[in-house]
Design an enzyme around this catalytic site. Structure first.
Site, PDB file in Angstrom:
ATOM      1  CG  LEU A 260     -44.966  96.343 -96.357  1.00 33.75           C
ATOM      2  CD1 LEU A 260     -43.798  96.244 -95.402  1.00 33.75           C
ATOM      3  CD2 LEU A 260     -44.491  96.824 -97.722  1.00 33.75           C
ATOM      4  N   GLY A 261     -48.230  93.020 -96.566  1.00 32.31           N
ATOM      5  CA  GLY A 261     -48.694  91.646 -96.663  1.00 32.31           C
ATOM      6  C   GLY A 261     -49.582  91.298 -95.489  1.00 32.31           C
TER       7      GLY A 261
ATOM      8  N   GLY B 150     -50.989  87.831 -93.114  1.00 32.75           N
ATOM      9  CA  GLY B 150     -50.750  86.443 -92.746  1.00 32.75           C
ATOM     10  C   GLY B 150     -51.795  85.965 -91.767  1.00 32.75           C
ATOM     11  N   GLY B 151     -51.632  84.711 -91.300  1.00 33.65           N
ATOM     12  CA  GLY B 151     -52.590  84.135 -90.379  1.00 33.65           C
ATOM     13  C   GLY B 151     -52.590  84.792 -89.019  1.00 33.65           C
TER      14      GLY B 151
ATOM     15  N   GLY C 159     -51.562  88.308 -88.486  1.00 34.15           N
ATOM     16  CA  GLY C 159     -51.583  89.757 -88.482  1.00 34.15           C
ATOM     17  C   GLY C 159     -51.327  90.343 -89.855  1.00 34.15           C
ATOM     18  CB  THR C 160     -52.278  93.353 -91.435  1.00 28.43           C
ATOM     19  OG1 THR C 160     -53.452  92.541 -91.510  1.00 28.43           O
ATOM     20  CG2 THR C 160     -52.082  94.079 -92.757  1.00 28.43           C
ATOM     21  CB  VAL C 161     -46.534  93.265 -92.415  1.00 30.34           C
ATOM     22  CG1 VAL C 161     -45.239  94.070 -92.331  1.00 30.34           C
ATOM     23  CG2 VAL C 161     -46.424  91.996 -91.585  1.00 30.34           C
TER      24      VAL C 161
ATOM     25  CE  LYS D  72     -47.115  89.221 -87.340  1.00 29.39           C
ATOM     26  NZ  LYS D  72     -46.360  87.977 -87.145  1.00 29.39           N
TER      27      LYS D  72
ATOM     28  CG  ASP E 260     -45.036  79.387 -90.836  1.00 26.81           C
ATOM     29  OD1 ASP E 260     -45.714  80.414 -91.038  1.00 26.81           O
ATOM     30  OD2 ASP E 260     -45.116  78.379 -91.567  1.00 26.81           O
TER      31      ASP E 260
END
Length: 815
Positions: A493-494, A496-497, A499-501, A515, A612
């Site tokens: 799904l996406g 980030g800094g 981890g990965t979802v 996640k 964040d």
């Protein structure tokens, strides 16, 4: 001399000696005398296999001739034949070169300017303004002089203090070295940074403050730690960047030194004062060193090896190896172990005589002789001894008497050994499978313990009576692997800094978001588990629910509820994304986000700072209700503490300036980030946009400036201006302005922000309630006598004295 060099040959060492002689013959066939001696030596070894004599005369002659004949090979050439290898005091090795045919490609051409300089100075031919001061063949970099710096002068009359410039290494094959350069900024109260070409992701940030009226930089010191000067590292592989300088704390400026500079320079550069003691005309004539990494070719090593016989492969011969460049495109060539020289020239890598190195020679046993071979060496034991000849190895041991066993003993013994080996092989296969399975179980147990699984189980057990904690599930790895099709990339799904979802479907058909964290600090496992427990107890309609976790993997896996309608960033900034947000939707979203943050700060068992907050971290459900997500860098704080001191983390454009300067993160830092989101809801613009003019690149700076000038309507989105009442817009804008105060103590709390925004909603609340109940198909009557309203924390219940037709209970509605 001849008596000192003795190589003893025995039957046991015949094959290694023959191999060594063949190798020498292959390299010295061009010399008839040496080749003849080598052939005679091979015949001697072959014909006299049992001759226990010292081959002193042969080894001595060969060694002497090798020393005489290899003089040219010792000093390996660094340039092509007929080409100059120096310009003044600078060595110019190939693939760089001066003159036609002396360099590999145009970017490597060097011009040696002897008419204007004595001694001559080299320059890159493609960029004659760049003087070369060093070329490294081993580390693959070129050191040059630059003169251009970016200067920013704050104008106290206009209140403007920002500048922007672009810089390039002029592309292939050069990139700015991340290991040998630093980003440097010199001046008072400035925020300098460099970004990629899109301008949204910053790659290096530097803050310089001045506690006194004049910046003080000690040129003899290399600290440059933030007082009048700052510097920081840059990432690998950049060949182009945009440089920005912004003045900060402009309301408190009292000094006259309003100009500052920023530039990229070699990490050993320390003459900072030279940029403060000169006028503007001389500023761009000051030279400073910059280091550029270089590589050859346009493809990878694998792609180039397929064309090894063509001119596209740059590595010279078989004594070289290739490594893909980690700082840009192309690859680099190196001499193989045991060789030195220039790997880019044919036969450029020459053999190193290790036996001439006293340190290596001492590795041989005292009774052994060091013998050099191509790319290596070995230690030869004398006649009557055996072993590897190495001092720290087997050394040289006397050969025992040879006594052969009878054939009647050897055959049965061999058969028995073979049967034992076969049995051991079968048993080994079974044992390997068993051990492998046990290792996997132990590894999972190790990860479960390392990630705090035992601590989590104890805390879940101790929290009896908490339905929310009991509902938090500890998943096994196999279940989540099945849910994500073994973490298939198509399920991402996406990223980030932290981890990965992945999108996954559990065995009961429930869709979830999983996640996969990048790492967990083992020293902070207790804190991680405590925060996991806190997040699992959060039950707020505008915060993504944590359903469970898996701790038996190398990095923890967190399972959240799946939110299907994109992010707030999609709604605000994607032009093709529908529907467009009305003013009432924007106001409702702002109120719900503020309520969620107020809940985290004030109503949770232990206050939680998100750290964040930004539109891309706010998910939208099917009814366009916001859900605060991504608690990857969130931290819980003891009730008696007011702040955290941590490394600066977050997203540029939403970072609290006070946190950026001091490293201390408070609840007011989340308030600042929410203020940026609130301005985006009002304007529909991104927080940072490099396509806007310099004074408008930062949305917060443009917004506060227009507020001071009473020109708020110039920045608001057209739909907002059409639909909203003027007094509502002014209230929301003032709330945003208070949230964006540079001094955190002057900002409101999220509880106060939520209350201020709720008052606007409350002014036309009946119409909102009617719409909500009509959507559910229920006819309602209201009175104006509100007896209980909790406007602070999301899922709250209010009552009125009005009653639903056909129902004797008081009317309930969700705020």
């Amino acid at each position: 001399m001849f008596g000192q060099i003795q190589v003893i040959y025995t039957e046991r060492r015949r094959r290694p000696v023959l191999s060594w002689l063949c190798t020498l013959l292959g390299h010295w066939t061009s010399s008839p005398t040496i080749a003849t001696l080598l052939v005679l030596g091979m015949l001697f070894v072959f014909v006299q296999p049992k001759q226990h004599q010292t081959v002193v005369f042969f080894a001595s002659l060969v060694s002497s001739l090798l020393l005489l004949g290899s003089g040219d090979a010792v000093a390996a050439a660094l340039v092509k034949p007929g080409c100059e290898d120096r310009c003044g005091n600078v060595s110019i090795p190939y693939p760089f070169g001066m003159g036609s045919g002396c360099f590999m490609d145009e970017p490597f051409e060097i011009i040696c300017n002897s008419s204007a300089f004595n001694p001559p100075r080299p320059f890159l031919a493609a960029h004659t303004s760049k003087e070369v001061i060093e070329v490294s063949l081993e580390q693959h970099y070129v050191r040059i002089f630059r003169t251009f710096v970016t200067q920013n002068c704050y104008d106290s009359h206009s209140g403007q203090g920002s500048i922007y410039s672009s810089h390039s290494s002029n592309y292939t094959p050069f990139t700015f070295s991340a290991t040998l350069n630093k980003f440097i900024a010199i001046g008072c109260d400035i925020l300098a940074y460099i970004s990629a070409d899109d301008g949204e992701n910053y790659t290096a940030v530097c803050v310089s403050l001045c506690p006194t009226t004049i910046p003080v930089v000690n040129s003899s010191s290399s600290s440059c730690s933030g007082l009048g000067c700052c510097r920081t590292s840059i990432p690998k592989g950049i060949y182009f960047y945009n440089l920005y300088i912004h003045s900060i704390n402009t309301n408190e400026r009292t000094w006259s030194e309003n100009c500052s500079v920023a530039f990229l320079a070699a990490q050993d550069f320390s003459d900072f004062n030279k940029f403060l003691s000169i006028n503007n005309k001389e500023l761009h004539n000051q030279k400073y060193p910059v280091v550029l990494d270089w590589g050859v070719g346009n493809g990878t090593c694998e792609e180039s090896r397929k064309s090894k016989n063509s001119s596209t492969y740059a590595c010279g011969d078989a004594n070289t190896y290739c490594i893909d460049s980690d700082s840009g495109s192309g690859y680099n060539c190196y001499c193989s172990q045991g060789f030195h020289g220039n790997p880019y020239l044919p036969s450029g890598c020459q053999d190193i005589d290790e036996c001439k190195d006293p340190n290596i020679k001492r590795n041989c046993h005292s009774a052994a002789t060091c013998i050099n071979t191509e790319g290596s060496y070995y230690c030869a034991c004398p006649s009557g001894y055996h072993g590897d000849g190495i001092k720290l190895g087997k050394g040289c041991l006397p050969v025992p008497d040879k006594r052969s066993l009878p054939l009647a003993v050897v055959v049965p013994l061999g058969i028995g050994i073979a049967m034992v080996l076969i049995s051991l092989f079968g048993f080994g296969l079974w044992g390997y499978a068993t051990v492998k399975k046990r290792k996997q179980i132990k590894l999972k147990q190790k990860y479960f313990k390392k990630n705090g699984g035992l601590l989590l189980e104890r805390q879940i057990t101790s929290c009896e009576g908490s339905a929310r904690v009991e509902s938090t599930k500890i998943f096994v790895e196999e279940e989540l692997e099945r849910a994500t099709d073994n973490f298939n990339e198509n399920r991402i799904l996406g990223k980030g800094g932290f981890g990965t979802v992945y999108k996954g479907m559990l065995s009961d058909g429930k869709i979830v978001a999983i996640k996969k964290s990048k790492e967990v600090d083992e020293n902070q496992v207790n804190q991680f588990i405590n925060e996991l427990m806190i997040l699992s107890q959060i039950n707020h309609r505008n915060i993504v629910k944590l359903l469970g976790c898996c701790l038996e993997t190398e990095v923890p896996l967190l399972v959240y509820e799946f939110i299907s309608n994109g992010t707030l960033s999609n709604l605000l900034h994607d032009e093709d994304y529908l529907p467009s947000l009305s003013w009432e939707m924007r106001l409702r979203i702002a109120v719900q986000i503020a309520g969620a943050l107020a809940y985290l700060h004030s109503a949770a068992s232990i206050p939680i700072f998100h750290r964040d907050i930004k539109p891309s971290n706010i998910l939208m459900d099917e009814k366009y209700n916001p859900k605060v997500s991504d608690f990857g860098i969130s931290r819980s704080v003891p009730i008696d503490k007011t702040h955290l001191t941590t490394a600066v983390q977050g997203t540029f454009g939403y970072l609290d300036p006070e946190h950026l300067h001091s490293g201390q993160f408070t609840e007011k830092s989340d308030v600042y980030s929410f203020g940026v989101v609130l301005v985006e809801l009002l304007t529909g613009k991104k927080a940072i946009d490099s396509s806007r003019p310099n004074e408008a690149k930062s949305l917060t700076m443009q917004f506060t400036s227009l507020m001071k000038e009473n020109r708020l309507l110039n920045i608001l989105e057209t739909q907002v201006v059409k639909e909203a009442k003027e007094d509502e817009l002014l209230i929301v804008a003032r709330v945003a302005k208070r949230c964006l105060k540079l001094n955190g103590k002057k900002r409101p709390t999220m509880k106060e922000v939520a209350a201020d925004l709720e008052r606007i909603v409350r002014s036309h609340e009946p119409s909102l309630e009617e719409d909500m109940w009509l959507e559910k198909g229920i006819s309602c009557h209201y009175t104006n006598n509100l007896t209980e309203i909790d406007t602070t924390y999301g899922s709250t219940i209010s009552t009125t004295n009005g009653k639903h037709e056909g129902d004797s209970s008081p009317l309930l509605y969700l705020v």
